[in-house]
Design a protein around this motif. Structure first.
Motif, PDB file in Angstrom:
ATOM      1  N   MET A   1       0.955  -1.068  -0.082  1.00 33.91           N
ATOM      2  CA  MET A   1       0.029  -0.028   0.080  1.00 33.91           C
ATOM      3  C   MET A   1       0.861   1.306   0.037  1.00 33.91           C
ATOM      4  N   ALA A   2       0.379   2.251  -0.897  1.00 39.88           N
ATOM      5  CA  ALA A   2       1.401   3.510  -0.996  1.00 39.88           C
ATOM      6  C   ALA A   2       0.532   4.524  -0.439  1.00 39.88           C
ATOM      7  N   LEU A   3      -0.552   4.510   0.094  1.00 39.87           N
ATOM      8  CA  LEU A   3      -1.249   5.474   0.662  1.00 39.87           C
ATOM      9  C   LEU A   3      -1.341   5.458   2.091  1.00 39.87           C
ATOM     10  N   TYR A   4      -1.395   6.402   2.873  1.00 34.74           N
ATOM     11  CA  TYR A   4      -1.373   6.374   4.226  1.00 34.74           C
ATOM     12  C   TYR A   4      -2.090   7.771   4.703  1.00 34.74           C
ATOM     13  N   TRP A   5      -3.332   7.397   5.547  1.00 32.15           N
ATOM     14  CA  TRP A   5      -4.221   8.321   5.827  1.00 32.15           C
ATOM     15  C   TRP A   5      -4.428   8.380   7.278  1.00 32.15           C
ATOM     16  N   THR A   6      -4.936   9.519   7.713  1.00 32.65           N
ATOM     17  CA  THR A   6      -5.446   9.789   9.412  1.00 32.65           C
ATOM     18  C   THR A   6      -6.774  10.353   8.939  1.00 32.65           C
ATOM     19  N   ILE A   7      -7.796  10.017   9.392  1.00 28.49           N
ATOM     20  CA  ILE A   7      -8.890  10.504   9.676  1.00 28.49           C
ATOM     21  C   ILE A   7      -9.181  11.032  10.967  1.00 28.49           C
ATOM     22  N   ASP A   8      -9.481  12.163  11.223  1.00 30.45           N
ATOM     23  CA  ASP A   8      -9.338  13.119  12.672  1.00 30.45           C
ATOM     24  C   ASP A   8     -10.865  13.719  12.835  1.00 30.45           C
ATOM     25  N   SER A   9     -11.591  12.919  13.447  1.00 30.25           N
ATOM     26  CA  SER A   9     -13.001  13.543  13.642  1.00 30.25           C
ATOM     27  C   SER A   9     -13.147  14.685  14.524  1.00 30.25           C
ATOM     28  N   ARG A  10     -12.292  14.824  15.392  1.00 31.19           N
ATOM     29  CA  ARG A  10     -12.262  16.059  16.308  1.00 31.19           C
ATOM     30  C   ARG A  10     -11.792  17.293  15.243  1.00 31.19           C
ATOM     31  N   ARG A  11     -10.889  17.272  14.452  1.00 32.89           N
ATOM     32  CA  ARG A  11     -10.639  18.397  13.726  1.00 32.89           C
ATOM     33  C   ARG A  11     -11.302  18.368  12.501  1.00 32.89           C
ATOM     34  N   ASP A  19       2.943   7.816  -1.241  1.00 32.94           N
ATOM     35  CA  ASP A  19       4.344   7.604  -0.891  1.00 32.94           C
ATOM     36  C   ASP A  19       4.766   6.299  -2.011  1.00 32.94           C
ATOM     37  N   GLY A  20       5.531   6.331  -3.003  1.00 32.40           N
ATOM     38  CA  GLY A  20       5.578   5.181  -3.900  1.00 32.40           C
ATOM     39  C   GLY A  20       4.506   5.071  -5.034  1.00 32.40           C
ATOM     40  N   GLU A  21       4.339   3.832  -5.300  1.00 36.03           N
ATOM     41  CA  GLU A  21       3.345   3.468  -6.494  1.00 36.03           C
ATOM     42  C   GLU A  21       2.047   3.409  -6.166  1.00 36.03           C
ATOM     43  N   VAL A  22       1.276   4.014  -6.428  1.00 38.42           N
ATOM     44  CA  VAL A  22      -0.201   4.094  -6.071  1.00 38.42           C
ATOM     45  C   VAL A  22      -0.984   3.498  -7.063  1.00 38.42           C
ATOM     46  N   SER A  23      -1.881   2.476  -6.528  1.00 39.30           N
ATOM     47  CA  SER A  23      -2.513   1.515  -7.293  1.00 39.30           C
ATOM     48  C   SER A  23      -4.084   1.792  -7.379  1.00 39.30           C
ATOM     49  N   MET A  24      -4.836   1.492  -8.297  1.00 41.60           N
ATOM     50  CA  MET A  24      -6.344   1.730  -8.168  1.00 41.60           C
ATOM     51  C   MET A  24      -6.921   1.046  -6.725  1.00 41.60           C
ATOM     52  N   ALA A  25      -6.387   0.059  -6.562  1.00 43.31           N
ATOM     53  CA  ALA A  25      -6.896  -0.783  -5.081  1.00 43.31           C
ATOM     54  C   ALA A  25      -6.473   0.161  -4.074  1.00 43.31           C
ATOM     55  N   ASP A  26      -5.233   0.894  -4.033  1.00 42.20           N
ATOM     56  CA  ASP A  26      -4.829   1.849  -2.862  1.00 42.20           C
ATOM     57  C   ASP A  26      -6.028   3.030  -2.699  1.00 42.20           C
ATOM     58  N   ALA A  53       1.873   7.171 -10.132  1.00 48.63           N
ATOM     59  CA  ALA A  53       0.623   6.475 -10.214  1.00 48.63           C
ATOM     60  C   ALA A  53       1.023   5.176 -11.157  1.00 48.63           C
ATOM     61  N   ALA A  54       0.404   4.081 -10.555  1.00 46.07           N
ATOM     62  CA  ALA A  54       0.832   2.789 -11.476  1.00 46.07           C
ATOM     63  C   ALA A  54      -0.697   2.191 -11.706  1.00 46.07           C
ATOM     64  N   MET A  55      -1.173   3.124 -12.724  1.00 45.14           N
ATOM     65  CA  MET A  55      -2.741   2.883 -13.150  1.00 45.14           C
ATOM     66  C   MET A  55      -2.852   2.959 -14.482  1.00 45.14           C
ATOM     67  N   THR A  56      -3.593   2.233 -15.028  1.00 45.33           N
ATOM     68  CA  THR A  56      -3.901   2.354 -16.342  1.00 45.33           C
ATOM     69  C   THR A  56      -5.033   3.351 -16.738  1.00 45.33           C
ATOM     70  N   PRO A  57      -5.143   3.730 -17.911  1.00 48.47           N
ATOM     71  CA  PRO A  57      -6.326   4.758 -18.230  1.00 48.47           C
ATOM     72  C   PRO A  57      -7.611   4.332 -17.753  1.00 48.47           C
ATOM     73  N   ASP A  58      -7.803   2.835 -17.785  1.00 41.57           N
ATOM     74  CA  ASP A  58      -9.270   2.443 -17.263  1.00 41.57           C
ATOM     75  C   ASP A  58      -9.211   2.465 -15.617  1.00 41.57           C
ATOM     76  N   ASP A  59      -8.033   2.312 -15.234  1.00 39.02           N
ATOM     77  CA  ASP A  59      -8.247   2.557 -13.766  1.00 39.02           C
ATOM     78  C   ASP A  59      -8.554   3.891 -13.145  1.00 39.02           C
ATOM     79  N   LEU A  60      -7.819   4.886 -14.014  1.00 31.43           N
ATOM     80  CA  LEU A  60      -8.093   6.232 -13.883  1.00 31.43           C
ATOM     81  C   LEU A  60      -9.792   6.424 -13.971  1.00 31.43           C
ATOM     82  N   LEU A  61     -10.301   6.214 -15.146  1.00 28.77           N
ATOM     83  CA  LEU A  61     -11.571   6.176 -15.271  1.00 28.77           C
ATOM     84  C   LEU A  61     -12.456   5.763 -14.227  1.00 28.77           C
ATOM     85  N   SER A  62     -12.087   4.413 -13.711  1.00 25.70           N
ATOM     86  CA  SER A  62     -12.865   3.789 -12.584  1.00 25.70           C
ATOM     87  C   SER A  62     -12.780   4.781 -11.281  1.00 25.70           C
ATOM     88  N   ILE A  63     -11.423   5.345 -11.071  1.00 25.26           N
ATOM     89  CA  ILE A  63     -11.492   6.505  -9.943  1.00 25.26           C
ATOM     90  C   ILE A  63     -12.212   7.603  -9.966  1.00 25.26           C
TER      91      ILE A  63
END
Length: 126
Positions: A1-11, A19-26, A53-63
């Motif tokens: 996984m090349a995506l790292y996130w924080t969801i802060d409900s207080r803020r 960071d690195g190659e991001v896929s459609m699954a990420d 980005a490690a995505m095909t044009p079809d992946d980008l369309l899906s996103i």
């Protein structure tokens, strides 16, 4: 996984670092997390300066389709994207899909500027 996130409900904020190659699954896992946390109206900061980005044009369309489907679920919070000029050019289609929502959105080259801009945005309800 090349995506790292924080969801802060207080803020009512989401911070996402690519960071690195991001896929459609990420990307889809991130959308699932934000939707599941009911954080669509939260402000979002995406730092993509170290991403490739490690995505095909079809992946980008899906996103693009997924982003637009999320817009239909409710109010979208402001979005600050930090990217190099080259990255912004390559992901223009995704940025265009994100910009369709009725929300403030801006692209930056510096994370500190992006944070300051987000903090200046009015709070959005969900």
């Amino acid at each position: 996984m090349a995506l790292y996130w924080t969801i802060d409900s207080r803020r009512r904020a989401v911070e996402l670092v690519a960071d690195g190659e991001v896929s459609m699954a990420d990307a889809m896992a991130f959308f699932d997390a934000v939707e599941g946390a009911e954080a669509l109206a939260y402000s979002k900061l995406l730092d993509g300066t170290r991403a490739r980005a490690a995505m095909t044009p079809d992946d980008l369309l899906s996103i693009v389709v997924r982003i637009r489907a999320l817009h239909a679920l409710g109010t979208m919070g402001p979005l600050a994207v930090v990217a190099t000029a080259e990255q912004a050019e390559r992901i223009a289609r995704l940025l265009g899909a994100a910009a369709v929502a009725d929300r403030p959105m801006k692209v930056f080259e510096d994370v500190k500027q992006a944070r300051r801009w987000l903090e200046a945005q009015p709070s959005r309800s969900h």
